[in-house]
Design a protein around this motif. Structure first.
Motif, mmCIF file in Angstrom:
data_model
loop_
_atom_site.group_PDB
_atom_site.id
_atom_site.type_symbol
_atom_site.label_atom_id
_atom_site.label_comp_id
_atom_site.label_asym_id
_atom_site.label_seq_id
_atom_site.Cartn_x
_atom_site.Cartn_y
_atom_site.Cartn_z
ATOM 1 N N VAL A 198 0.729 24.382 23.381
ATOM 2 C CA VAL A 198 0.269 24.536 24.655
ATOM 3 C C VAL A 198 0.823 23.471 25.394
ATOM 4 O O VAL A 198 1.605 23.381 26.527
ATOM 5 C CB VAL A 198 -1.077 24.571 24.715
ATOM 6 N N ILE A 199 0.762 22.080 24.738
ATOM 7 C CA ILE A 199 1.069 20.971 25.474
ATOM 8 C C ILE A 199 2.813 20.764 25.528
ATOM 9 O O ILE A 199 3.004 20.554 26.666
ATOM 10 C CB ILE A 199 0.784 19.667 24.538
ATOM 11 N N ALA A 200 3.331 21.292 24.394
ATOM 12 C CA ALA A 200 4.892 21.182 24.675
ATOM 13 C C ALA A 200 5.558 22.171 25.604
ATOM 14 O O ALA A 200 6.284 21.639 26.154
ATOM 15 C CB ALA A 200 5.340 21.404 22.981
ATOM 16 N N PHE A 201 5.002 23.375 25.638
ATOM 17 C CA PHE A 201 5.544 24.336 26.367
ATOM 18 C C PHE A 201 4.990 24.623 27.909
ATOM 19 O O PHE A 201 5.722 24.884 29.036
ATOM 20 C CB PHE A 201 5.793 25.852 25.686
ATOM 21 N N ASP A 202 3.916 24.357 27.869
ATOM 22 C CA ASP A 202 3.171 24.798 28.990
ATOM 23 C C ASP A 202 2.599 23.553 29.920
ATOM 24 O O ASP A 202 2.568 23.460 31.125
ATOM 25 C CB ASP A 202 1.764 25.537 28.976
ATOM 26 N N GLY A 203 2.416 22.363 29.046
ATOM 27 C CA GLY A 203 1.939 21.313 29.770
ATOM 28 C C GLY A 203 0.560 21.079 29.924
ATOM 29 O O GLY A 203 -0.268 21.999 30.053
ATOM 30 N N ALA B 200 4.277 16.359 27.978
ATOM 31 C CA ALA B 200 2.957 16.358 28.190
ATOM 32 C C ALA B 200 2.181 16.974 29.288
ATOM 33 O O ALA B 200 1.309 17.749 29.118
ATOM 34 C CB ALA B 200 2.447 14.768 27.789
ATOM 35 N N PHE B 201 2.684 16.608 30.433
ATOM 36 C CA PHE B 201 2.214 17.223 31.714
ATOM 37 C C PHE B 201 2.640 18.373 32.211
ATOM 38 O O PHE B 201 1.945 19.454 32.867
ATOM 39 C CB PHE B 201 2.064 16.050 32.772
#
Lengths: 209, 209
Positions: A198-203, B200-201
DNA sequence: CCTACCGATCGGTAGG
DNA sequence: CCTACCGATCGGTAGG
């Protein structure tokens, strides 16, 4: 400092001494190497942890370095399997899909083989064995960087961040697992893999341009 | 193994020996500690690297542990300054803004103080000095976790990933810097900070639901 | 002759 | 800053 019980002796085969086998000694050794550092761990420490004398260890093991070598091989073999499976384009899988897969499976390996992977990630290259391990690690890193570059090239990842930097940071995030993950904690491998994905791809940001 | 030149002796004050000062010896020591590991580095290694004899080092330094302690304090003081500046709500700054700021400034510290921070991140707790450093590190981690939790609470970060997990992974990504960042490489601190912030964001994926 | 060890000590080297 | 060392402990092995 955490008290750690040594790996269970193998079930006694009748009368006689507890009888550690090679694998049980390896487990305890790697746990100590990670807790105190390889160099700061003496064979005497290991003996005490196992409730044996130092010479008794050498009945099962040929040297301290052999213990290190076996642990590093375990970690490297597992990670190599993950990277090999994800490298080269398999039927119909995009680089993006293969990258997601390698992230997920990497987390699973780090969780299932945390002790040996932890040891691997701390190797400094102080001996031939360590240098050989670093060379295998570099091969893995190169494959992962290539996979990220492929995903950018096929258009699934944004191209405004250098792929080599992305690869470093992505697997830096994954590798940080060994520093804080606890198998008895609240998160299992799937939860961690999901969070990373989630962090890596969607932010993380909720609203952004 | 990389050949490293020892820290430059301070400019000679006239005739006589090169004349290292405490800071120059510390720099070389920390570089060696990071290259070989603290335990694997002997004071004899350090002497050879400096072109001195082992006893000569003790003219400038009281113990091997003192060198470690000073390096750890340097890293911890810098990181504490960053975290303190970002903690507690400053006038008008949202938790989200403060989190972005602490990420950027953390990267700057890791780049500017890479040797001492590297050493800090490898501490195992083998002595009183190391345990004290680990305690200060835990304080920092707690502050960072609280900051992430605040950002989730105010609604700027998604709430479907556990904040403690996010905090671990985010600063795991940042901390991984010490393992691969090279000051003479192609990326400066700002480029790395930008990449981390974007990942990250905003996330890496180009098209997602 | 096997296994699973023990008490003692080897040659070298550590930090100081 | 060097030569000359110390108490201790290192990884590993001897005979039994």
């Amino acid at each position: 400092m955490t008290t750690t019980e040594p790996a269970e002796p193998t079930p006694r085969r009748g009368r006689g001494r507890p009888g550690y086998d090679q694998a049980a000694i390896l487990r305890t050794a790697v746990e100590l190497f990670n807790r105190k550092g390889y160099d700061a761990t003496s064979m005497g420490d290991l003996a005490k942890e196992l409730g044996l004398t130092k010479p008794a260890i050498y009945h099962h093991v040929t040297s301290k370095e052999q213990l290190l070598s076996q642990a590093l091989d375990d970690a490297l073999d597992e990670l190599t399997a993950v990277v090999t499976a994800a490298s080269g384009d398999r039927a119909g899988a995009t680089a993006y899909e293969r990258l997601r897969e390698v992230l997920r499976r990497s987390v699973e390996v780090l969780v299932a083989h945390q002790p040996s992977v932890t040891l691997l990630l701390r190797v400094r290259g102080n001996s031939g064995i360590e240098l050989a391990a670093l060379e295998r690690r570099r091969w893995l890193d190169d494959r992962l960087a290539a996979l990220v570059a492929d995903a950018v090239a096929e258009g699934s990842l944004r191209d405004d961040v250098p792929p080599t930097l992305v690869s470093r940071l992505l697997f830096g995030m994954v590798n940080s697992l060994v520093e804080w993950y606890r198998p008895d904690g609240v998160y299992d491998a799937a939860a961690v893999a999901d969070a990373i994905t989630v962090i890596a791809f969607d932010g993380l940001a909720r609203h952004h341009a």
